[in-house]
Design a protein around this motif. Structure first.
Motif, short mmCIF file in Angstrom:
data_model
loop_
_atom_site.label_atom_id
_atom_site.label_comp_id
_atom_site.label_asym_id
_atom_site.label_seq_id
_atom_site.Cartn_x
_atom_site.Cartn_y
_atom_site.Cartn_z
N ALA A 1 52.17 38.68 41.55
CA ALA A 1 51.29 38.12 42.58
C ALA A 1 50.54 39.22 43.32
O ALA A 1 50.22 39.10 44.49
CB ALA A 1 52.06 37.24 43.56
N GLU A 2 50.26 40.32 42.60
CA GLU A 2 49.56 41.45 43.21
C GLU A 2 48.17 41.68 42.61
O GLU A 2 47.53 42.69 42.88
CB GLU A 2 50.40 42.73 43.05
CG GLU A 2 51.69 42.67 43.86
CD GLU A 2 52.52 43.94 43.74
OE1 GLU A 2 53.38 44.14 44.59
OE2 GLU A 2 52.31 44.72 42.78
N GLY A 3 47.70 40.73 41.80
CA GLY A 3 46.38 40.87 41.21
C GLY A 3 45.79 39.52 40.88
O GLY A 3 46.45 38.47 40.98
N VAL B 1 45.39 37.48 44.72
CA VAL B 1 44.87 38.29 45.83
C VAL B 1 43.46 37.87 46.23
O VAL B 1 42.93 38.34 47.24
CB VAL B 1 44.89 39.80 45.49
CG1 VAL B 1 46.31 40.27 45.25
CG2 VAL B 1 44.01 40.12 44.28
N HIS B 2 42.84 36.99 45.45
CA HIS B 2 41.47 36.60 45.76
C HIS B 2 41.36 35.22 46.40
O HIS B 2 40.28 34.80 46.79
CB HIS B 2 40.60 36.66 44.51
CG HIS B 2 40.31 38.07 44.07
ND1 HIS B 2 39.57 38.94 44.83
CD2 HIS B 2 40.67 38.76 42.96
CE1 HIS B 2 39.50 40.11 44.21
NE2 HIS B 2 40.16 40.02 43.06
N ILE B 3 42.48 34.49 46.44
CA ILE B 3 42.47 33.18 47.08
C ILE B 3 43.21 33.30 48.42
O ILE B 3 44.42 33.52 48.44
CB ILE B 3 43.16 32.11 46.20
CG1 ILE B 3 42.55 32.10 44.81
CG2 ILE B 3 43.09 30.74 46.86
CD1 ILE B 3 41.08 31.78 44.77
N ASP C 1 49.13 35.59 37.34
CA ASP C 1 48.72 35.93 38.71
C ASP C 1 48.97 34.75 39.65
O ASP C 1 48.04 34.18 40.20
CB ASP C 1 47.25 36.35 38.76
CG ASP C 1 46.33 35.35 38.06
OD1 ASP C 1 46.84 34.38 37.48
OD2 ASP C 1 45.10 35.53 38.13
N PRO C 2 50.24 34.34 39.81
CA PRO C 2 50.54 33.13 40.57
C PRO C 2 50.22 33.27 42.05
O PRO C 2 50.71 34.17 42.73
CB PRO C 2 52.05 32.95 40.34
CG PRO C 2 52.56 34.34 40.10
CD PRO C 2 51.46 35.03 39.35
N ILE C 3 49.41 32.36 42.55
CA ILE C 3 49.05 32.38 43.98
C ILE C 3 50.29 32.09 44.81
O ILE C 3 51.01 31.12 44.58
CB ILE C 3 47.95 31.35 44.27
CG1 ILE C 3 46.66 31.73 43.53
CG2 ILE C 3 47.70 31.23 45.77
CD1 ILE C 3 45.55 30.73 43.68
#
Length: 475
Positions: free
Chosen positions: A460-462, A466-468, A398-400
């Motif tokens: 990068a969709e989860g 998506v939370h940062i 989950d790469p920012i």
């Protein structure tokens, strides 16, 4: 099913960061497309080229430098030898001049903003990492070829047999861990000795040895460079490099002039647990900060996980008195075979399996390599690999910002520490009592990968992506 023969040099490839799937693979695909044009005698007939990026390549391609890799590949540059310090200047020239010197021989009009398309809503069924090259010729004809970057820098052309080019007769064919153990039992050879016998089918043993030592040289240089480079990582996340500051802090004023004197300065600090732990983290951080900066790294088995094996091998060299060529070769041969088995039985592509396919596999490889180098039995080495992967199962990618930075860089430190722990557990255990085999865990990893939502597979969709809250500049 035909046997897939994978060499140690297929698993360990010298290249450029930040991603084997999204940078090295597309670069190699572009080179193969050029070769196809050359083979057909059509290179100088090309009037225009467009590149279509699908699936994961489209969604995180800018952060992973896919567009940069494609342009360098089409220019005829090679990831092993191209001076990484010239990347920015070359990209600026192409963008400004809107010209590309195809294969370094034939100039065409090329505007990266127009001629590289990121098709974020489209995917091809075979693999999430797909790209198509479209060539238009002066006579009005056209040509299209599609390639898949299937993980670890491996590339497959659409319609091509996955085993094409691997029809080589190995004395010890291996697809599963049980196959490897069978040959070890039958011959009495260690894992690394079995692997070397197979490598002899490709080239003389001396060439394999020299090639692997060259791989280790690149790894060492990457660690040293990363431990001596400060600043901010590119890409817009404004991540500060930490390895250099940690290196300076841990050395406490001890000086050095080159890699060898630096190694001695590290050793002079002692062997206590916290000190050793900090250095393992520093080694891993150094490699993956280099990787995130488009530096020269070695896929092990991928770029995103490139820091685990160098960090563990450097730990072995510094803290376990392992600075002997034979031990380093044992480590690398064993690690490579474990990576090969994972590729055959599951995947080493985060776009297919999440981060368990990268950090998990690299940790398993390092654990097995360290165990053999430390004198463990064949079964203990396989046990170490199983333990390392068992505790990475389900790890998501989950790469920012689509960058190979957060959480990727720190995950390499975790993978390295887990590898060392797994090796220690295996060395202090009797494999007879193990409940889970390496083949069991590989099958479980693959089942987990198939069940995992696409959101957690390098899109990068989860997750953290998506939370940062971030705001990246347009690449």
């Amino acid at each position: 099913m035909p046997h897939e023969a994978i060499s140690v040099f297929d698993i360990f490839k010298i290249g450029v960061g930040p991603s084997s799937s999204h940078t090295l693979g597309p670069w190699r695909a572009a080179q193969r497309f050029l070769q196809s044009l050359e083979d057909k005698g059509q290179l100088f007939q090309v009037e225009a080229i467009r590149v279509l990026l699908y699936g994961s390549l489209a969604k995180t391609g800018k952060g992973h430098g896919t567009d940069v890799a494609v342009q360098l590949g089409l220019s005829g540059d090679d990831p092993v030898t191209f001076d990484v310090n010239l990347i920015d200047a070359k990209m600026d020239d192409i963008r400004t001049m809107k010209k590309l010197l195809l294969h370094g021989k034939h100039e065409i009009d090329f505007d990266p903003a127009e001629d590289i398309e990121f098709l974020v809503t489209e995917s091809l069924p075979y693999h999430p990492n797909a790209l198509t090259f479209l060539a238009a010729f002066h006579n009005g004809d056209s040509m299209a070829e599609t390639y898949y970057s299937v993980g670890g820098g491996f590339v497959q052309k659409e319609g091509e047999d996955a085993n094409a080019g691997t029809a080589i007769e190995l004395p010890f064919p291996i697809d599963k861990a049980d196959d490897l153990l069978h040959w070890c039992r039958k011959t009495g050879l260690s894992i690394s000795e079995v692997v070397m016998e197979n490598e002899n089918s490709w080239r003389p043993e001396q060439d394999t040895r020299l090639g692997m030592l060259n791989i280790w040289r690149v790894m060492k240089e990457c660690i040293f460079r990363g431990c001596n480079t400060s600043g901010m990582l590119p890409g817009g996340l404004n991540v500060t490099r930490r390895a250099a500051d940690l290196n300076k802090k841990l050395l406490e004023g001890r000086t050095y002039t080159d890699y060898d004197s630096w190694l001695q300065a590290v050793r002079d600090g002692g062997h206590h647990f916290k000190y050793t732990l900090d250095w393992v983290s520093c080694f891993a951080l150094a490699v993956n900060e280099e990787n995130a900066s488009f530096g020269r790294v070695v896929t092990a088995p991928t770029n995103g996980a490139a820091g685990v094996i160098p960090a563990v091998l450097q730990y072995f060299v510094v803290f376990c008195d392992g600075y002997k060529e034979e031990k380093i070769l044992q480590f690398m041969l064993t690690a490579a075979e474990i990576g090969s088995i994972f590729k055959k039985g599951a995947t080493i592509s985060a776009a297919m399996g999440g981060c368990q396919a990268e950090i998990g596999v690299s940790s398993a490889m390092a654990a097995a390599g360290l165990t053999e180098a430390m004198g463990g039995t064949q079964r203990q080495a396989l046990m170490a690999a199983e333990i390392a992967m068992e505790h990475h199962l389900g790890l998501t990618c989950d790469p920012i910002g689509g960058l190979v930075q957060i959480p990727c860089i720190e995950r390499n430190t975790m993978g390295a520490i887990k590898a060392i722990t797994a090796s220690q557990l295996a060395l202090q255990s009797t494999p007879d009592f193990a409940k889970v085999s390496l083949d069991n865990v590989i099958k479980t990893m693959w089942d987990t990968a198939k069940d995992m939502s696409f959101k957690y597979k390098e899109t990068a969709e989860g997750g953290l992506a998506v939370h940062i809250p971030i705001s990246l500049p347009e690449c």
